[in-house]
Design a protein around this motif. Structure first.
Motif, PDB file in Angstrom:
ATOM      1  N   UNK A 158     -27.469 -47.344 -21.032  1.00 46.50           N
ATOM      2  CA  UNK A 158     -26.898 -46.300 -21.879  1.00 46.50           C
ATOM      3  C   UNK A 158     -26.690 -45.010 -21.096  1.00 46.50           C
ATOM      4  N   UNK A 159     -26.092 -45.171 -19.920  1.00 46.67           N
ATOM      5  CA  UNK A 159     -25.733 -44.055 -19.049  1.00 46.67           C
ATOM      6  C   UNK A 159     -24.226 -44.053 -18.850  1.00 46.67           C
ATOM      7  N   UNK A 160     -23.687 -42.910 -18.510  1.00 47.71           N
ATOM      8  CA  UNK A 160     -22.258 -42.873 -18.199  1.00 47.71           C
ATOM      9  C   UNK A 160     -22.038 -43.608 -16.875  1.00 47.71           C
ATOM     10  N   UNK A 161     -20.891 -44.293 -16.745  1.00 45.62           N
ATOM     11  CA  UNK A 161     -20.637 -45.061 -15.531  1.00 45.62           C
ATOM     12  C   UNK A 161     -20.774 -44.258 -14.239  1.00 45.62           C
ATOM     13  N   UNK A 162     -20.388 -42.987 -14.250  1.00 47.93           N
ATOM     14  CA  UNK A 162     -20.484 -42.193 -13.021  1.00 47.93           C
ATOM     15  C   UNK A 162     -21.937 -42.026 -12.574  1.00 47.93           C
ATOM     16  N   UNK A 163     -22.866 -41.945 -13.514  1.00 45.54           N
ATOM     17  CA  UNK A 163     -24.292 -41.845 -13.158  1.00 45.54           C
ATOM     18  C   UNK A 163     -24.775 -43.122 -12.500  1.00 45.54           C
ATOM     19  N   UNK A 164     -24.315 -44.260 -13.017  1.00 47.05           N
ATOM     20  CA  UNK A 164     -24.712 -45.545 -12.438  1.00 47.05           C
ATOM     21  C   UNK A 164     -24.095 -45.706 -11.057  1.00 47.05           C
ATOM     22  N   UNK A 165     -22.854 -45.274 -10.897  1.00 49.27           N
ATOM     23  CA  UNK A 165     -22.199 -45.352  -9.588  1.00 49.27           C
ATOM     24  C   UNK A 165     -22.952 -44.505  -8.562  1.00 49.27           C
ATOM     25  N   UNK A 166     -23.339 -43.288  -8.942  1.00 50.67           N
ATOM     26  CA  UNK A 166     -24.088 -42.433  -8.009  1.00 50.67           C
ATOM     27  C   UNK A 166     -25.447 -43.048  -7.670  1.00 50.67           C
ATOM     28  N   UNK A 167     -26.118 -43.632  -8.659  1.00 50.62           N
ATOM     29  CA  UNK A 167     -27.412 -44.272  -8.409  1.00 50.62           C
ATOM     30  C   UNK A 167     -27.232 -45.486  -7.495  1.00 50.62           C
TER      31      UNK A 167
END
Length: 143
Positions: free
Chosen positions: A52-61
């Motif tokens: 339940x995170x925005x895709x950009x946060x997952x990409x950065x992680x």
């Protein structure tokens, strides 16, 4: 209302306990959540929905995990346009240690017996499926 307060208290206590673990020093919360979700290779979009995170946060992680040699992106054999995130041996080792420490922290915080933990696990799985279903029914919302 008591259930809601208990859920928040558990969340805050687990966040605090995991934040104090030396094993994750240098990694942010999103990277740790990603590590715990990568029991098998997964698409970043799927991870974003699950966490339940925005895709950009997952990409950065994911970028950070790759930078630290904890994960690699691989082409999805089912869809060559997509990529899967997969842990490296170093990442699997860190994930196992993080999972063990998270379980220890949960047991200490909750003081539940094995039977109660099993019941909690079943209910948690049911809630997660409900939450993810609701997220999938909200078109146009970035999650």
């Amino acid at each position: 209302m008591r259930v809601l307060l208990a859920m928040f208290a558990l969340y805050w206590r687990m966040e605090d306990a995991l934040g104090k673990q030396e094993i994750i020093s240098g990694l942010g919360r999103a990277e740790c959540y990603l590590l715990l979700q990568l029991d098998h290779p997964r698409r970043l979009g799927e991870l974003a929905k699950t966490l339940m995170l925005v895709p950009s946060s997952v990409t950065m992680a994911a970028d950070r995990l790759e930078q630290d040699s904890l994960a690699v992106r691989l082409r999805d054999a089912q869809d060559r346009r997509a990529f899967l995130l997969q842990l490296t041996a170093k990442g699997r080792s860190l994930r196992a240690a993080l999972e063990k420490r998270a379980e220890q922290a949960f047991r200490e915080i909750c003081d539940l017996n094995d039977d109660d933990i099993q019941k909690f696990s079943v209910l948690s799985d049911k809630l997660q499926k409900t939450f993810l279903g609701a997220a999938n029914r909200c078109p146009g919302k970035e999650r």
